[in-house]
Design a protein around this motif. Structure first.
Motif, short mmCIF file in Angstrom:
data_model
loop_
_atom_site.label_atom_id
_atom_site.label_comp_id
_atom_site.label_asym_id
_atom_site.label_seq_id
_atom_site.Cartn_x
_atom_site.Cartn_y
_atom_site.Cartn_z
N ASN A 174 0.63 -1.14 -0.48
CA ASN A 174 -0.08 0.02 -0.19
C ASN A 174 0.68 1.90 -0.02
O ASN A 174 0.39 2.45 -0.85
N MET A 175 2.29 1.76 0.80
CA MET A 175 2.88 2.73 0.64
C MET A 175 3.46 2.55 -0.77
O MET A 175 3.73 3.89 -0.78
N ILE A 176 4.19 1.61 -0.96
CA ILE A 176 4.64 1.32 -2.06
C ILE A 176 3.92 2.90 -3.88
O ILE A 176 3.93 3.57 -4.53
N GLY A 177 1.70 1.79 -3.39
CA GLY A 177 1.44 2.89 -4.50
C GLY A 177 0.71 3.86 -4.04
O GLY A 177 0.14 4.40 -5.04
N LYS A 178 1.09 4.63 -2.63
CA LYS A 178 0.29 5.57 -2.79
C LYS A 178 1.02 6.74 -2.57
O LYS A 178 2.43 6.27 -3.15
N SER A 179 0.59 8.20 -3.01
CA SER A 179 1.39 9.47 -2.70
C SER A 179 2.08 9.82 -1.97
O SER A 179 1.57 8.96 -0.81
N MET A 180 3.21 11.04 -1.16
CA MET A 180 3.22 11.55 0.08
C MET A 180 1.47 11.65 0.63
O MET A 180 1.99 11.76 1.55
N PHE A 181 1.12 11.88 -0.38
CA PHE A 181 -0.21 12.69 0.79
C PHE A 181 -0.73 11.36 1.54
O PHE A 181 -1.40 11.48 2.50
N GLY A 182 -1.01 10.14 0.84
CA GLY A 182 -1.86 8.56 1.11
C GLY A 182 -1.14 8.54 1.55
O GLY A 182 -1.00 8.00 3.01
#
Length: 208
Positions: A126-134
């Motif tokens: 999940n972290m890999i696929g998220k933007s910095m905000f996410g």
């Protein structure tokens, strides 16, 4: 509860760990089975380039040793108390004897191991696929929903630790939190966080 499980519970040793103390070091030999009775911990490792990475956070009743004890002889990660924590420890020989003799206990351990591994894998993907905000929204929602269960809380980790968990720079973490505050999602008073617009934070977490 059977006699063997009662013996298991009676055999535990409780140790109080002060906040900030590393009580498992990467490379240490695994000699005991540990679980977190109360408090908050982080699992972290130093990679080959010397960079510190936070793998996951542990809550009460999490098995601290579960990721290594059946596959390795030495820990491949370190564990540090984020808050004052109580750790229960058991001799590994007792654990192995129970696994061989008690099917219910063995089933629970196998299930717990799978859940813990899946949680770490899911969080990493999940972290890999998220933007910095996410990524930052995910951390804030974790402490809100899984640890403190309230909209206002003292953030128990530093901006640096958020960066080590999300893979962002410290400067980026600070900037994202400032933007969340500016956009009315949060109120920030030093380390104290108050979530004002949870729906907005969830939307960023899920869609970024």
């Amino acid at each position: 509860m059977g006699d063997d499980l009662q013996d298991f519970c009676d055999a535990r040793m409780e140790v109080v760990i002060p906040a900030g103390k590393k009580f498992i070091k990467q490379g240490d030999e695994i000699g005991t089975f540990k679980y977190l009775k109360d408090g908050l911990i982080k699992l972290h490792r130093t990679n080959t380039s010397g960079k510190e990475q936070i793998i996951s956070f542990g809550k009460p009743m999490d098995f601290v040793s579960i990721h290594n004890i059946f596959s390795e002889t030495h820990y491949t990660y370190s564990v540090t108390a984020i808050q004052k924590s109580t750790i229960c420890t058991f001799d590994m020989c007792l654990i192995m004897d129970l696994l061989r003799s008690n099917g219910t206990f063995a089933e629970r351990i196998i299930k717990t191991t799978s859940i813990a591994s899946n949680r770490i894998l899911s969080n990493s993907l999940n972290m890999i696929g998220k933007s910095m905000f996410g990524k930052v929204a995910s951390v804030l929602l974790f402490f809100h929903e899984k640890v403190f269960f309230t909209y206002g809380f003292e953030l128990p980790i530093s901006r640096k630790e958020i960066a080590q968990y999300t893979g962002l720079s410290i400067e980026t973490v600070i900037r994202v939190i400032s933007e969340f505050r500016r956009d009315g999602l949060l109120k920030v008073f030093g380390k104290r966080i108050e979530i004002i617009d949870k729906d907005g934070l969830v939307q960023i977490h899920e869609n970024s």
